[in-house]
Design an enzyme around this catalytic site. Sequence first.
Site, short mmCIF file in Angstrom:
data_model
loop_
_atom_site.label_atom_id
_atom_site.label_comp_id
_atom_site.label_asym_id
_atom_site.label_seq_id
_atom_site.Cartn_x
_atom_site.Cartn_y
_atom_site.Cartn_z
CG ASP A 1 -2.27 -0.87 0.92
OD1 ASP A 1 -2.08 -1.79 0.06
OD2 ASP A 1 -3.14 -0.53 1.70
CG ASN B 1 -8.08 -4.00 -2.68
OD1 ASN B 1 -8.64 -3.04 -2.96
ND2 ASN B 1 -8.38 -5.12 -2.20
CG ASP C 1 -8.87 -1.59 9.10
OD1 ASP C 1 -10.09 -1.48 8.49
OD2 ASP C 1 -8.05 -0.87 8.71
CD GLU D 1 -8.39 -4.31 2.45
OE1 GLU D 1 -9.35 -3.89 3.01
OE2 GLU D 1 -7.26 -3.69 3.11
CG HIS E 1 -4.23 -6.71 4.46
ND1 HIS E 1 -3.66 -5.86 5.23
CD2 HIS E 1 -5.37 -6.47 3.86
CE1 HIS E 1 -4.62 -4.86 5.05
NE2 HIS E 1 -5.79 -5.27 4.42
NE ARG E 2 -6.78 -4.36 8.43
CZ ARG E 2 -5.47 -4.18 8.58
NH1 ARG E 2 -4.94 -4.78 9.29
NH2 ARG E 2 -4.96 -3.03 8.18
CE LYS F 1 -5.11 -3.23 0.60
NZ LYS F 1 -5.39 -2.25 1.73
#
Length: 420
Positions: free
Chosen positions: A53, A95, A297, A325, A374-375, A400
Amino acid sequence: MTRTAKLTIIPPGKPLSGRAMPPGSKSITNRALLLAGLAKGTSRLTGALKSDDTRYMAEALRAMGVAIDEPDDTSFVVTGTGRLLPPKAPLFLGNAGTATRFLTAAAALVDGTVIVDGDEHMRKRPIGPLVEAMRTLGIDVTAETGCPPVTVKGTGRFQADRIRIDGGLSSQYVSALLMMAAGGDRPVDIELVGEDIGALGYIDLTTAAMKAFGAKVEKTSPVTWRVEPTGYRAADFIVEPDASAATYLWAAEVLTGGAIDLGVPSDTFSQPDARAYDIIAKFPHLPAEIDGSQMQDAVPTLAVLAAFNENPVRFVGIANLRVKECDRIRALSTGLNRIVSGLAREEGDDLIVQSDPALVGRHLPAEIDSFADHRIAMSFALAGLKIDGITILDPDCVGKTFPAYWRTLAALGVTYQDKD
Ligand SMILES: O=C(O)C1=C[C@@H](OP(=O)(O)O)[C@@H](O)[C@H](O)C1
Ligand SMILES: C=C(OP(=O)(O)O)C(=O)O
C-alpha cells in the site's frame, strides 16, 4: 517472485512469548507521504511502513514529480516542489484504499489530467460519494461505474467553499477532502452528512498529520472542519507502529497465554484500532456484543478470537466491512464455518460468532480462502495457533500492510508447512 499458494500453521503447543514489533502504521505512512509530496522542500519520514500500500502511494507520487529516496527499511526522504505534476500514465494503486481515495482528491490540485485506477478488487470499491463531493467544488471528475478508474481534470482552484460529504461507506473520503482542501485557493468548510461516520478516529489522524505539515484545520462543529489554504510545509515526521497489525500480536498473546512485548504500550497509539486492546484483554470473556464501528480493521482479529471465547459474540456497526478489500463479513463467516459448520452466521450486516472453547487442540483441517485480503489471512492464522490443520490460501497477501507477518510469528516460535 512466485507466490506461495498455501501455508499450514502448526500449532505451537506452548505460549508465544518474546519481542515482536508491528511495522509502521499504513494509515499514517500514506498520509505523511502524500502531505510531504504536496509540500515544498525535503521531509524525512521515519518508522514508516514499507508494504504494497505504501509502495503504491510512493510510486504514484514519483510519477507526479516528487523525489522519494528510501535510505533504509523504515524511512522515506521526500522532496516536493509544492505542486504535483500530471502523470504520463494512469496511477495504478492496486487495492490500496487510502492511496486511491487520497490521490483522487489530491489530483484536483494538479494542473492537468490524472487517472486513478486500481486492481480488480479496487474497481469494485465505491468512490461515488467522494466524486460527487468534489464536483460540488466545481472539480471536473468522473468515475463511470462509481468505482475506480476515476478521471480528474484539476486546476488547483475551487468554485465553492463548502463540501458536504457522507462518510458512511468510507471515512477515507473525508480524510481525502480535508488533505486536498489545504492545497486549494480559498478556505473550505467540510461537513459530514448522513449516517454516522465509522471510525472518526481516522479523521483525527488526518488532521493531526495535516497540522504536522503546517496546515491550519479547525473543527468548527461536531461535524464540520474548516481548512485554510495554507498549503503544506516540509517536516520531519515519526510514524507510530500500526495498531491494526498490533491486534494480531495482542490476540496471539491472549490465545496462547503468552507474553509478547510489542515494544510499544497499547495506550500510546493514536490510531482507532488500539481500542481493540481493552477488548482483547478480556478474552476468554469477550463482551456478548462488540460495536466494531470505531475499530473496523480489528474486527477480523476479534471475530477469530471470539471463536475461542466462553460465550457467543455479536458484532454490530460493521456494515462497511462489506466494501473493504473483500466482503469481510462474508469472508469471516465463510472461513469460520469451514472450520466448524455453524461457528458463525450473518444476520443482516451483523456477524454472530458462536464460540466454542473446546476447539482448542482439535484436528480440524480447513483451507481458508483469504479472498486476497491481508486481514482475513492474518486473523485466521490465529485460529491455527490453537487448531491443528488450518491452511491459509494466498498467504502472501499480507504484503499489503504487514509483509513480515509470517516471519514475525515464526520468530515467536510458530512453524509452518508450505504446500504448493
Ligand atoms: O483512513 C484510513 O487510513 C483508513 C480508514 C478505514 O477505512 P474506511 O474509512 O474506508 O472505513 C480503514 O479501514 C482503513 O484501513 C484505513
Ligand atoms: C480496509 C483496509 O485498507 P484500505 O481501505 O486502505 O485498502 C485495511 O487495511 O484493512
